[in-house]
Design an enzyme around this catalytic site. Sequence first.
Site, PDB file in Angstrom:
ATOM      1  N   TYR A 130      66.530  53.349 -14.692  1.00 53.38           N
ATOM      2  CA  TYR A 130      65.776  54.594 -14.790  1.00 53.38           C
ATOM      3  C   TYR A 130      66.609  55.645 -15.519  1.00 53.38           C
ATOM      4  CZ  TYR A 130      62.456  52.622 -11.450  1.00 53.38           C
ATOM      5  OH  TYR A 130      61.513  51.822 -10.845  1.00 53.38           O
ATOM      6  N   ASN A 153      52.081  54.692 -14.598  1.00 51.43           N
ATOM      7  CA  ASN A 153      51.770  54.098 -15.895  1.00 51.43           C
ATOM      8  C   ASN A 153      50.350  53.510 -15.861  1.00 51.43           C
ATOM      9  OD1 ASN A 153      51.620  52.566 -18.237  1.00 51.43           O
ATOM     10  ND2 ASN A 153      53.286  51.192 -17.699  1.00 51.43           N
ATOM     11  N   CYS A 161      56.639  48.804 -17.778  1.00 53.81           N
ATOM     12  CA  CYS A 161      57.401  49.562 -16.785  1.00 53.81           C
ATOM     13  C   CYS A 161      58.093  48.634 -15.785  1.00 53.81           C
ATOM     14  CB  CYS A 161      56.511  50.573 -16.080  1.00 53.81           C
ATOM     15  SG  CYS A 161      55.048  49.868 -15.311  1.00 53.81           S
ATOM     16  N   HIS A 162      57.661  47.374 -15.708  1.00 55.22           N
ATOM     17  CA  HIS A 162      58.314  46.422 -14.802  1.00 55.22           C
ATOM     18  C   HIS A 162      59.751  46.122 -15.245  1.00 55.22           C
ATOM     19  CE1 HIS A 162      56.429  43.920 -17.945  1.00 55.22           C
ATOM     20  NE2 HIS A 162      57.479  43.121 -17.776  1.00 55.22           N
ATOM     21  N   GLU A 188      59.897  36.635 -17.475  1.00 51.08           N
ATOM     22  CA  GLU A 188      60.522  36.976 -18.753  1.00 51.08           C
ATOM     23  C   GLU A 188      61.944  36.420 -18.860  1.00 51.08           C
ATOM     24  OE1 GLU A 188      60.184  41.104 -19.734  1.00 51.08           O
ATOM     25  OE2 GLU A 188      58.010  41.088 -19.545  1.00 51.08           O
TER      26      GLU A 188
END
Length: 191
Positions: A130, A153, A161-162, A188
């Site tokens: 962040y 979001n 945003c993850h 991912e």
Amino acid sequence: MTAAEAATLDALRSRLADRAEAEGVLDVAWRTVDSPVGPLLLAATEAGLVRVAFDVEGHEAVLDRLAVAVSPRVLRAPARLDRVAAELDEYFAGRRRTFDVTLDRRLSTGFQRTVLTHLREIPYGETASYGAVALAAGSPRAVRAVGTACATNPLPLVVPCHRVVRSDGTAGRYRGGEAAKALLIALEAHS
């Protein structure tokens, strides 16, 4: 309701959506898709994808908020969202790393929009804190505001945003739930 009645109702809905689109009175089209993180609501205006919502948000409540924030002319019209649905399928299958759909960003303003713009710069399979996102957004002390921007979001997954985590590397909270965030980060990392 019988299968024949359901098919008739679906055909009527489809004709209504097609007619509304042709007459230019379909302001917000929506559909749902199944995903590994649960059912997702997709909504688009003529300008582009305006909302992606997780089941935990309450799809009916999200549609009600879209009717107030964008237009009361909201209709289930899946065809407008076929490309988004296909790209999400590719993403979850590990064949897509970025999304190429047009976005309607009207639900994001000010600092939130600045933050969300920077989120697309975090590479697939990587995370950023962040604090790092606050720095990239030009406000290094606005760590909590970055958290709020991520939490609100309107386009999760597509605007990733993850990929934003706490400075200690732990995942932190997520609009779709902590399990969904962990699944997306793992997906991912292994693609």
